[in-house]
Design a protein around this motif. Sequence first.
Motif, PDB file in Angstrom:
ATOM      1  N   ARG A  81       0.854  -1.186   0.000  1.00  0.00           N
ATOM      2  CA  ARG A  81       0.000   0.000   0.000  1.00  0.00           C
ATOM      3  C   ARG A  81       0.887   1.233   0.000  1.00  0.00           C
ATOM      4  O   ARG A  81       2.024   1.197   0.467  1.00  0.00           O
ATOM      5  N   THR A  82       0.368   2.332  -0.497  1.00  0.00           N
ATOM      6  CA  THR A  82       1.107   3.588  -0.393  1.00  0.00           C
ATOM      7  C   THR A  82       0.981   4.120   1.034  1.00  0.00           C
ATOM      8  O   THR A  82       0.074   3.737   1.784  1.00  0.00           O
ATOM      9  N   GLN A  85      -2.424   5.704   1.573  1.00  0.00           N
ATOM     10  CA  GLN A  85      -3.507   4.739   1.766  1.00  0.00           C
ATOM     11  C   GLN A  85      -3.504   4.195   3.188  1.00  0.00           C
ATOM     12  O   GLN A  85      -4.566   4.022   3.806  1.00  0.00           O
ATOM     13  N   ALA A  88      -4.675   6.926   5.620  1.00  0.00           N
ATOM     14  CA  ALA A  88      -6.127   7.079   5.481  1.00  0.00           C
ATOM     15  C   ALA A  88      -6.860   5.909   6.129  1.00  0.00           C
ATOM     16  O   ALA A  88      -7.905   6.099   6.768  1.00  0.00           O
ATOM     17  N   THR A  89      -6.335   4.693   5.985  1.00  0.00           N
ATOM     18  CA  THR A  89      -6.950   3.526   6.629  1.00  0.00           C
ATOM     19  C   THR A  89      -6.916   3.665   8.135  1.00  0.00           C
ATOM     20  O   THR A  89      -7.905   3.367   8.832  1.00  0.00           O
ATOM     21  N   GLU A 118      -2.368  13.785  -1.961  1.00  0.00           N
ATOM     22  CA  GLU A 118      -2.475  12.326  -2.001  1.00  0.00           C
ATOM     23  C   GLU A 118      -3.249  11.799  -0.802  1.00  0.00           C
ATOM     24  O   GLU A 118      -4.098  10.905  -0.946  1.00  0.00           O
ATOM     25  N   ALA A 122      -6.913   9.917  -0.793  1.00  0.00           N
ATOM     26  CA  ALA A 122      -7.118   8.623  -0.147  1.00  0.00           C
ATOM     27  C   ALA A 122      -8.249   8.695   0.872  1.00  0.00           C
ATOM     28  O   ALA A 122      -9.032   7.748   1.027  1.00  0.00           O
ATOM     29  N   THR A 125     -11.568   8.776  -1.068  1.00  0.00           N
ATOM     30  CA  THR A 125     -11.863   7.448  -1.602  1.00  0.00           C
ATOM     31  C   THR A 125     -12.427   6.546  -0.517  1.00  0.00           C
ATOM     32  O   THR A 125     -13.319   5.731  -0.750  1.00  0.00           O
ATOM     33  N   GLY A 126     -11.913   6.697   0.717  1.00  0.00           N
ATOM     34  CA  GLY A 126     -12.399   5.887   1.829  1.00  0.00           C
ATOM     35  C   GLY A 126     -13.679   6.395   2.434  1.00  0.00           C
ATOM     36  O   GLY A 126     -14.209   5.786   3.369  1.00  0.00           O
TER      37      GLY A 126
END
Length: 500
Positions: A81-82, A85, A88-89, A118, A122, A125-126
């Motif tokens: 994963r970046t 990402q 954000a998770t 970025e 992310a 998107t989440g």
Amino acid sequence: MARSSGIGVGIVIGSDSFVSAFTDRPEIIRTPAVVQLADNSLPLLGRPAEEADRAYPGSAFRDFTSRVGDPVPVVAQGGSRTGAQLVATAIKCLLTANAAPACVVAHPSAWTAHAVRELGSALRTGGSRVTLVTEAEAAYTALAVSREIPSHTTVLLCDVGSATFDVALVSWPDGGNVRVDRPTRTSEFSGDLVDALLVEHVLTELAAANPGFDPRDRRNWNGIRALRARARLAKERLSRDVSAVIEVNLPGIQENRRIVRSELEALIAEPVARAVQRIADAADAAVRAGREIDSVVLTGGGSAIPLLAERVSATIGLPVISSAESARTVLRGATMIASRLAAKLPPVAAARIASPPPAAARIASPPPAAARIEPNAARVAAAPPAKRVAPPGAARVLPPPAARVLPPVPRPAVFDSGPAAIELPRVPAPPRTQADRPAPRGRRGPAAWLIAAVAVFTVAGGGIAMASDHGGSAASAPGTTQAAGAPSHPVSTANTGGRH
């Protein structure tokens, strides 16, 4: 259980953890930056992720908070994963376990605009609704609201974190937004470095007094980890007292080692000199750009060391202000901004700070429609030099008060504004005289023992401060006490879903 609509949460992205607090509670939640992902199950964050990683070694992602904006992904067993990402998770896990209508995340001020975009992408998107601000914006907000600095001043904000040292020029122009210029980040001076140097000093003395002692022996490693935790407490004690005692409990060695402040200051003299030089360079750059600096503000847990404020005051020739609750200045600012968002008002970092109006004069503006990303302001164009400094004799150093529990930010009514925004009363700055600032001392190269200190730090490992899963009590940040009887806030989600 979801919280009431007036509650916000502030989150600070640290080097190895996420630190969060709610606007209505005094406790601080520190969550290790460890994420575990698995097919057909919810992601795990913090202690549950560490436990999963012990069961399935290599399955957890670590060391990703500094990788936001890095095109090279972070790799763990079974995938990659970046950094954006993974951050954000982690934020999504925190929000799932701790529901709040307003969330403000403070990220390092030195992040590039690309890194901020970025992470914002992310988060969108989440599906997370998050306002991003820089750590410098959050810190300035906390300082201005608490009136630790005069209104609408320009300061050199120097944050000594656990692993980094940040410097930024921060201002609040009349009628404008909080502005952050020339943010820089280095690891030349930090709280962890001071801890490592102190541990190395104690281990060197132990080896001299006990010829059979070898710190590289694996049998001593657990004791050295415990020694490092006690050294951190001794460092904090030496910020207030002239001496401290470190308990040593190693195989075959049980004793108390007394450390005096002058010993610690001798150990950290060169790292402090490099930090002061970096501040001086930032001040010179601001003067060359035509900016006037009113004071130097020290924040972060490591800024409580008296030697740093003394050297900055003597070298820079400006008033030096040590922030109250310096280790939590950024978090306080993030929660204050979250409180305004929860009250359906513009965030402090992007609007004027308003003083409390009469209760009948409340108005509410619509909440933000989507995640906000607030990159740092553009750099200031060069302008003719204009110095505005005070002689060293006029500098004032405010020692930090004793550590205390982070007070709850007042309920949203405190941040309401009337039909016309009311600014904070102006606090006059100290009188100034024109004088040339003393030339900064030259840089000095790192000493050989610093390399050994890094090796000790690698062996000793980082401090352990974790929040528990499903009903466990949250561990407080160093120097912070948990409120008696206060309910804990789980910060991780299990396979059956998060709860708060």
